[in-house]
Design a protein around this motif. Sequence first.
Motif, PDB file in Angstrom:
ATOM      1  N   ARG A  72      -8.359 -36.671 -30.237  1.00 26.73           N
ATOM      2  CA  ARG A  72      -8.906 -37.360 -29.067  1.00 26.73           C
ATOM      3  C   ARG A  72     -10.309 -36.845 -28.765  1.00 26.73           C
ATOM      4  O   ARG A  72     -10.681 -35.747 -29.173  1.00 26.73           O
ATOM      5  N   LYS A  73     -11.064 -37.656 -28.047  1.00 31.17           N
ATOM      6  CA  LYS A  73     -12.423 -37.276 -27.661  1.00 31.17           C
ATOM      7  C   LYS A  73     -12.471 -37.017 -26.170  1.00 31.17           C
ATOM      8  O   LYS A  73     -12.046 -37.850 -25.365  1.00 31.17           O
ATOM      9  N   ILE A  74     -12.989 -35.851 -25.790  1.00 34.62           N
ATOM     10  CA  ILE A  74     -13.149 -35.479 -24.389  1.00 34.62           C
ATOM     11  C   ILE A  74     -14.632 -35.204 -24.174  1.00 34.62           C
ATOM     12  O   ILE A  74     -15.182 -34.217 -24.689  1.00 34.62           O
ATOM     13  N   GLY A  75     -15.289 -36.071 -23.425  1.00 37.24           N
ATOM     14  CA  GLY A  75     -16.732 -35.950 -23.252  1.00 37.24           C
ATOM     15  C   GLY A  75     -17.437 -36.169 -24.577  1.00 37.24           C
ATOM     16  O   GLY A  75     -17.263 -37.206 -25.221  1.00 37.24           O
ATOM     17  N   GLU A  76     -18.205 -35.187 -25.022  1.00 35.83           N
ATOM     18  CA  GLU A  76     -18.930 -35.285 -26.288  1.00 35.83           C
ATOM     19  C   GLU A  76     -18.212 -34.568 -27.428  1.00 35.83           C
ATOM     20  O   GLU A  76     -18.731 -34.518 -28.542  1.00 35.83           O
ATOM     21  N   GLU A  77     -17.018 -34.022 -27.163  1.00 29.67           N
ATOM     22  CA  GLU A  77     -16.322 -33.240 -28.176  1.00 29.67           C
ATOM     23  C   GLU A  77     -15.022 -33.905 -28.595  1.00 29.67           C
ATOM     24  O   GLU A  77     -14.327 -34.517 -27.784  1.00 29.67           O
ATOM     25  N   TRP A  78     -14.712 -33.774 -29.886  1.00 22.58           N
ATOM     26  CA  TRP A  78     -13.421 -34.176 -30.418  1.00 22.58           C
ATOM     27  C   TRP A  78     -12.495 -32.965 -30.386  1.00 22.58           C
ATOM     28  O   TRP A  78     -12.902 -31.852 -30.693  1.00 22.58           O
ATOM     29  N   ILE A  79     -11.230 -33.223 -30.002  1.00 19.53           N
ATOM     30  CA  ILE A  79     -10.252 -32.150 -29.885  1.00 19.53           C
ATOM     31  C   ILE A  79      -9.029 -32.510 -30.724  1.00 19.53           C
ATOM     32  O   ILE A  79      -8.528 -33.631 -30.668  1.00 19.53           O
ATOM     33  N   ALA A  80      -8.555 -31.541 -31.507  1.00 14.94           N
ATOM     34  CA  ALA A  80      -7.347 -31.722 -32.313  1.00 14.94           C
ATOM     35  C   ALA A  80      -6.415 -30.554 -32.064  1.00 14.94           C
ATOM     36  O   ALA A  80      -6.870 -29.425 -31.843  1.00 14.94           O
ATOM     37  N   PRO A  81      -5.105 -30.773 -32.113  1.00 14.21           N
ATOM     38  CA  PRO A  81      -4.193 -29.634 -31.994  1.00 14.21           C
ATOM     39  C   PRO A  81      -4.380 -28.608 -33.116  1.00 14.21           C
ATOM     40  O   PRO A  81      -4.353 -27.408 -32.866  1.00 14.21           O
ATOM     41  N   VAL A  82      -4.605 -29.094 -34.356  1.00  9.11           N
ATOM     42  CA  VAL A  82      -4.717 -28.194 -35.504  1.00  9.11           C
ATOM     43  C   VAL A  82      -5.812 -28.682 -36.443  1.00  9.11           C
ATOM     44  O   VAL A  82      -5.876 -29.871 -36.778  1.00  9.11           O
ATOM     45  N   ARG A  83      -6.701 -27.773 -36.829  1.00 14.81           N
ATOM     46  CA  ARG A  83      -7.632 -28.039 -37.931  1.00 14.81           C
ATOM     47  C   ARG A  83      -7.092 -27.343 -39.172  1.00 14.81           C
ATOM     48  O   ARG A  83      -6.661 -26.198 -39.108  1.00 14.81           O
ATOM     49  N   LEU A  84      -7.170 -28.030 -40.304  1.00 15.68           N
ATOM     50  CA  LEU A  84      -6.679 -27.496 -41.570  1.00 15.68           C
ATOM     51  C   LEU A  84      -7.860 -27.014 -42.386  1.00 15.68           C
ATOM     52  O   LEU A  84      -8.826 -27.745 -42.592  1.00 15.68           O
ATOM     53  N   LEU A  85      -7.772 -25.778 -42.857  1.00 15.72           N
ATOM     54  CA  LEU A  85      -8.861 -25.141 -43.596  1.00 15.72           C
ATOM     55  C   LEU A  85      -8.395 -24.758 -44.985  1.00 15.72           C
ATOM     56  O   LEU A  85      -7.215 -24.506 -45.211  1.00 15.72           O
ATOM     57  N   GLN A  86      -9.356 -24.693 -45.900  1.00 11.03           N
ATOM     58  CA  GLN A  86      -9.090 -24.086 -47.204  1.00 11.03           C
ATOM     59  C   GLN A  86      -9.414 -22.614 -47.100  1.00 11.03           C
ATOM     60  O   GLN A  86     -10.480 -22.223 -46.604  1.00 11.03           O
TER      61      GLN A  86
END
Length: 292
Positions: free
Chosen positions: A176-190
């Motif tokens: 979801r987008k809140i203001g100018e930022e996107w927010i996710a519960p989890v980001r997946l990284l290598q």
Amino acid sequence: MRRLPPLSALPAFEATARLGSVTAAAAELGRTHSAVSKQISHLAEDLGGGLFEKAGNGLKLTPRGERLRKAVTPMLDELAAIAQALRAELDDRHIDIVTSATFATRWLIPRLPRFYAGHPEVEIGLRMSGREKVPDHEIDVVLSYDRLRSPSPDFQSFSLGNTAYGPVCAPDYPLRKIGEEWIAPVRLLQAGVPQSWREWMLRAGETLHAEHDVEYAHHFLALEAAAAGLGVALAERRLVEQDLATRRLIAPLGFVSVEGGLQAAVMPRARSRKAITALLEWLAEEARDGAA
């Protein structure tokens, strides 16, 4: 007349010196522990003294052994390189490619039947890039696509085509987008590549934060986790084109393009080979056909 040491024992000595274990050396060389141990003992006897001494559960070189290692290792490396070059001269058909497992499985391998259809005489061997560096003499071509991981490749290369990067997730994932930022519960990284998200945000002019970051050992695992609804992952567009077409994944923020991002480096000894030229021309054509 040269009085040489027993030459057949040198690979056993070098592998044991490098790995610090007779067991590991035997596994690498495809020999028994006893055979490697006997070769090292024979070599030490011929040279008049011990080459290894105990160090905990392993072995370490004695000063005599270290002197021998310094001479033997470059000699064996040079011999392996010369042997590889001579074999390549006799067999121009074989090409050894080093690339990432994700790029190989999701883009390159599915397209190889088209290359073989036009060049049935060529044989391609694939080696996966990773923490263990593949020796240069075992490489003909290096393919690199991940400009988020390495904005400037660490080798002299030329472009096969553009690349594009963006966040991907399952269609119902709560990004979801809140203001100018996107927010996710989890980001997946290598694992080992923490800079990828930062590099993407700089290139895209977007901000995406998460409540948690979860690391995966391989990029393709992060993509599979994203498709399973476990988080949002970064992807190069080519690697997820099938998933996007079937809506197994979506790219809600689109993709940011990097001109010339798909790179190829050819080792100097392989540059004059006709099979290499044919491969690079085909890769560039495939890259163009697959561009958005």
